[in-house]
Design a protein around this motif. Structure first.
Motif, PDB file in Angstrom:
ATOM      1  N   TRP A  87      46.007  27.309  36.898  1.00  0.00           N
ATOM      2  CA  TRP A  87      47.209  27.996  37.395  1.00  0.00           C
ATOM      3  C   TRP A  87      47.325  27.736  38.888  1.00  0.00           C
ATOM      4  CZ3 TRP A  87      51.451  29.591  35.486  1.00  0.00           C
ATOM      5  CH2 TRP A  87      52.186  30.656  36.000  1.00  0.00           C
ATOM      6  N   TYR A  88      48.474  27.284  39.312  1.00  0.00           N
ATOM      7  CA  TYR A  88      48.688  27.004  40.737  1.00  0.00           C
ATOM      8  C   TYR A  88      50.159  27.183  41.091  1.00  0.00           C
ATOM      9  CZ  TYR A  88      48.007  24.599  45.246  1.00  0.00           C
ATOM     10  OH  TYR A  88      47.948  24.271  46.585  1.00  0.00           O
ATOM     11  N   PRO A  89      50.640  28.449  41.117  1.00  0.00           N
ATOM     12  CA  PRO A  89      52.011  28.693  41.564  1.00  0.00           C
ATOM     13  C   PRO A  89      52.169  28.278  43.028  1.00  0.00           C
ATOM     14  CG  PRO A  89      51.058  30.663  40.567  1.00  0.00           C
ATOM     15  CD  PRO A  89      49.944  29.677  40.745  1.00  0.00           C
ATOM     16  N   ASN A  90      53.407  28.086  43.447  1.00  0.00           N
ATOM     17  CA  ASN A  90      53.652  27.556  44.797  1.00  0.00           C
ATOM     18  C   ASN A  90      53.206  28.479  45.926  1.00  0.00           C
ATOM     19  OD1 ASN A  90      55.649  29.478  44.557  1.00  0.00           O
ATOM     20  ND2 ASN A  90      57.304  28.156  45.247  1.00  0.00           N
ATOM     21  N   ASP A  91      52.949  29.763  45.644  1.00  0.00           N
ATOM     22  CA  ASP A  91      52.495  30.660  46.712  1.00  0.00           C
ATOM     23  C   ASP A  91      51.000  30.979  46.619  1.00  0.00           C
ATOM     24  OD1 ASP A  91      52.787  32.207  44.394  1.00  0.00           O
ATOM     25  OD2 ASP A  91      53.625  33.939  45.442  1.00  0.00           O
ATOM     26  N   TRP A  92      50.284  30.343  45.708  1.00  0.00           N
ATOM     27  CA  TRP A  92      48.838  30.556  45.554  1.00  0.00           C
ATOM     28  C   TRP A  92      48.087  29.771  46.614  1.00  0.00           C
ATOM     29  CZ3 TRP A  92      49.834  34.170  42.494  1.00  0.00           C
ATOM     30  CH2 TRP A  92      48.930  34.733  41.598  1.00  0.00           C
ATOM     31  N   PRO A  93      46.917  30.251  47.055  1.00  0.00           N
ATOM     32  CA  PRO A  93      46.185  29.525  48.092  1.00  0.00           C
ATOM     33  C   PRO A  93      45.619  28.190  47.609  1.00  0.00           C
ATOM     34  CG  PRO A  93      44.931  31.450  47.363  1.00  0.00           C
ATOM     35  CD  PRO A  93      46.277  31.528  46.714  1.00  0.00           C
ATOM     36  N   GLU A  94      45.199  28.111  46.341  1.00  0.00           N
ATOM     37  CA  GLU A  94      44.608  26.898  45.772  1.00  0.00           C
ATOM     38  C   GLU A  94      44.731  26.967  44.253  1.00  0.00           C
ATOM     39  OE1 GLU A  94      40.686  25.657  47.372  1.00  0.00           O
ATOM     40  OE2 GLU A  94      40.822  27.479  48.600  1.00  0.00           O
ATOM     41  N   PRO A  95      44.499  25.847  43.560  1.00  0.00           N
ATOM     42  CA  PRO A  95      44.506  25.884  42.090  1.00  0.00           C
ATOM     43  C   PRO A  95      43.393  26.789  41.567  1.00  0.00           C
ATOM     44  CG  PRO A  95      44.558  23.613  42.894  1.00  0.00           C
ATOM     45  CD  PRO A  95      44.288  24.489  44.077  1.00  0.00           C
ATOM     46  N   GLU A  96      43.706  27.524  40.515  1.00  0.00           N
ATOM     47  CA  GLU A  96      42.721  28.474  39.999  1.00  0.00           C
ATOM     48  C   GLU A  96      42.505  28.340  38.511  1.00  0.00           C
ATOM     49  OE1 GLU A  96      42.928  32.701  39.756  1.00  0.00           O
ATOM     50  OE2 GLU A  96      45.006  32.725  39.170  1.00  0.00           O
ATOM     51  N   ILE A  97      41.391  28.940  38.076  1.00  0.00           N
ATOM     52  CA  ILE A  97      41.143  29.199  36.663  1.00  0.00           C
ATOM     53  C   ILE A  97      41.499  30.662  36.454  1.00  0.00           C
ATOM     54  CG2 ILE A  97      39.411  29.408  34.848  1.00  0.00           C
ATOM     55  CD1 ILE A  97      37.875  27.113  36.221  1.00  0.00           C
ATOM     56  N   LYS A  98      42.457  30.897  35.556  1.00  0.00           N
ATOM     57  CA  LYS A  98      42.914  32.257  35.291  1.00  0.00           C
ATOM     58  C   LYS A  98      42.518  32.669  33.879  1.00  0.00           C
ATOM     59  CE  LYS A  98      47.217  32.985  33.794  1.00  0.00           C
ATOM     60  NZ  LYS A  98      48.547  33.423  34.099  1.00  0.00           N
ATOM     61  N   TRP A  99      42.522  33.971  33.651  1.00  0.00           N
ATOM     62  CA  TRP A  99      42.317  34.515  32.312  1.00  0.00           C
ATOM     63  C   TRP A  99      42.999  35.864  32.238  1.00  0.00           C
ATOM     64  CZ3 TRP A  99      38.093  33.333  35.519  1.00  0.00           C
ATOM     65  CH2 TRP A  99      37.582  34.414  36.247  1.00  0.00           C
ATOM     66  N   ALA A 100      43.468  36.214  31.064  1.00  0.00           N
ATOM     67  CA  ALA A 100      44.101  37.514  30.827  1.00  0.00           C
ATOM     68  C   ALA A 100      44.105  37.759  29.323  1.00  0.00           C
ATOM     69  CB  ALA A 100      45.535  37.513  31.360  1.00  0.00           C
ATOM     70  N   LEU A 101      43.594  38.919  28.928  1.00  0.00           N
ATOM     71  CA  LEU A 101      43.525  39.278  27.512  1.00  0.00           C
ATOM     72  C   LEU A 101      44.199  40.610  27.262  1.00  0.00           C
ATOM     73  CD1 LEU A 101      39.783  38.656  26.528  1.00  0.00           C
ATOM     74  CD2 LEU A 101      41.730  37.190  26.030  1.00  0.00           C
ATOM     75  N   ALA A 102      44.787  40.755  26.081  1.00  0.00           N
ATOM     76  CA  ALA A 102      45.284  42.061  25.659  1.00  0.00           C
ATOM     77  C   ALA A 102      44.098  43.014  25.572  1.00  0.00           C
ATOM     78  CB  ALA A 102      45.991  41.942  24.313  1.00  0.00           C
ATOM     79  N   PRO A 103      44.275  44.277  25.949  1.00  0.00           N
ATOM     80  CA  PRO A 103      43.157  45.234  26.014  1.00  0.00           C
ATOM     81  C   PRO A 103      42.346  45.355  24.725  1.00  0.00           C
ATOM     82  CG  PRO A 103      45.097  46.188  27.019  1.00  0.00           C
ATOM     83  CD  PRO A 103      45.524  44.881  26.403  1.00  0.00           C
ATOM     84  N   GLU A 104      42.995  45.186  23.567  1.00  0.00           N
ATOM     85  CA  GLU A 104      42.243  45.342  22.313  1.00  0.00           C
ATOM     86  C   GLU A 104      41.174  44.265  22.120  1.00  0.00           C
ATOM     87  OE1 GLU A 104      46.592  44.995  20.932  1.00  0.00           O
ATOM     88  OE2 GLU A 104      45.607  45.398  22.827  1.00  0.00           O
ATOM     89  N   TYR A 105      41.199  43.226  22.950  1.00  0.00           N
ATOM     90  CA  TYR A 105      40.213  42.146  22.839  1.00  0.00           C
ATOM     91  C   TYR A 105      39.191  42.166  23.974  1.00  0.00           C
ATOM     92  CZ  TYR A 105      43.897  40.684  19.670  1.00  0.00           C
ATOM     93  OH  TYR A 105      44.843  40.664  18.677  1.00  0.00           O
ATOM     94  N   TRP A 106      39.250  43.154  24.834  1.00  0.00           N
ATOM     95  CA  TRP A 106      38.309  43.260  25.953  1.00  0.00           C
ATOM     96  C   TRP A 106      36.904  43.562  25.442  1.00  0.00           C
ATOM     97  CZ3 TRP A 106      41.193  46.797  30.014  1.00  0.00           C
ATOM     98  CH2 TRP A 106      42.316  46.128  30.494  1.00  0.00           C
ATOM     99  N   GLY A 107      35.905  43.135  26.200  1.00  0.00           N
ATOM    100  CA  GLY A 107      34.517  43.487  25.921  1.00  0.00           C
ATOM    101  C   GLY A 107      33.876  42.741  24.762  1.00  0.00           C
ATOM    102  N   GLN A 108      34.520  41.668  24.287  1.00  0.00           N
ATOM    103  CA  GLN A 108      33.990  40.917  23.147  1.00  0.00           C
ATOM    104  C   GLN A 108      33.584  39.490  23.534  1.00  0.00           C
ATOM    105  OE1 GLN A 108      36.451  41.634  19.513  1.00  0.00           O
ATOM    106  NE2 GLN A 108      37.564  43.026  20.867  1.00  0.00           N
ATOM    107  N   GLY A 109      33.642  39.185  24.837  1.00  0.00           N
ATOM    108  CA  GLY A 109      33.217  37.877  25.311  1.00  0.00           C
ATOM    109  C   GLY A 109      34.262  36.769  25.201  1.00  0.00           C
ATOM    110  N   TYR A 110      35.482  37.102  24.785  1.00  0.00           N
ATOM    111  CA  TYR A 110      36.510  36.070  24.624  1.00  0.00           C
ATOM    112  C   TYR A 110      36.937  35.464  25.963  1.00  0.00           C
ATOM    113  CZ  TYR A 110      37.080  37.810  19.831  1.00  0.00           C
ATOM    114  OH  TYR A 110      36.874  38.193  18.534  1.00  0.00           O
ATOM    115  N   ALA A 111      37.109  36.303  26.981  1.00  0.00           N
ATOM    116  CA  ALA A 111      37.568  35.786  28.280  1.00  0.00           C
ATOM    117  C   ALA A 111      36.524  34.845  28.882  1.00  0.00           C
ATOM    118  CB  ALA A 111      37.886  36.928  29.242  1.00  0.00           C
ATOM    119  N   SER A 112      35.247  35.226  28.829  1.00  0.00           N
ATOM    120  CA  SER A 112      34.218  34.355  29.410  1.00  0.00           C
ATOM    121  C   SER A 112      34.079  33.075  28.602  1.00  0.00           C
ATOM    122  CB  SER A 112      32.880  35.076  29.543  1.00  0.00           C
ATOM    123  OG  SER A 112      32.391  35.497  28.299  1.00  0.00           O
TER     124      SER A 112
END
Length: 171
Positions: A87-112
């Motif tokens: 992810w690298y929108p035009n106002d971001w400082p540098e290119p990034e690795i992003k992640w975002a999960l719906a709350p029902e999937y938190w804590g199960q290791g999917y994001a990592s």
């Protein structure tokens, strides 16, 4: 635009990371409609139309940059759990690795799991790009995840009225 070999999809043990399809917006809305999930990213819950337009922006990111966010699809259920990728929108400082999960999937290791897959693709396909994760200073769960996958705190910056941390991923 520089030529990159970023794959259109990645696979981990439980997940398929792939480019978004229009039909993904409803599953993705589980994340974007949650005030808790979005408090440190977009700052508020989105309407269905705003989720659809956000999905379109992630598809467009691939068109403009040659890389972008993936839909995180669960192999067994076919459900889209959220998004992870580059992810690298035009106002971001540098290119990034992003992640975002719906709350029902938190804590199960999917994001990592997803973020590790993206890190590997970044090392292989964009070895000269020094990737960060750009995380709100109060987003403790994402800070923990960044550290767990080997990213190192670099600095704190003011951004959009808040304090954000830059975590540098290993190259």
């Amino acid at each position: 635009m520089m030529m990159l070999c970023v794959p259109e999809s990645l696979e981990t043990s439980r997940l398929i990371l792939r480019q978004f399809r229009e039909s993904d917006w409803q599953d993705l809305h589980l994340y974007y409609s949650s005030e808790t999930a979005t408090q440190f990213t977009v700052g508020r819950a989105f309407s269905e139309g705003e989720t659809w337009r956000t999905l379109c922006s992630m598809v467009g990111h691939w068109q403009f940059r040659g890389y972008g966010p993936y839909a995180i699809e669960h192999k067994e259920t076919g459900k889209v759990l959220g998004t992870a990728g580059f992810w690298y929108p035009n106002d971001w400082p540098e290119p990034e690795i992003k992640w975002a999960l719906a709350p029902e999937y938190w804590g199960q290791g999917y994001a990592s799991e997803a973020a590790r897959g993206v890190q590997q693709a970044g090392r292989e396909c964009m070895p000269d790009m020094r990737l960060i994760s750009f995380i709100h200073s109060e987003n403790h769960a994402s800070i923990q995840l960044a550290k767990a996958i080997g990213a190192v705190f670099e600095k704190e910056v003011n951004f959009r009225g808040g304090l954000w941390h830059i975590y540098r991923h290993p190259s």
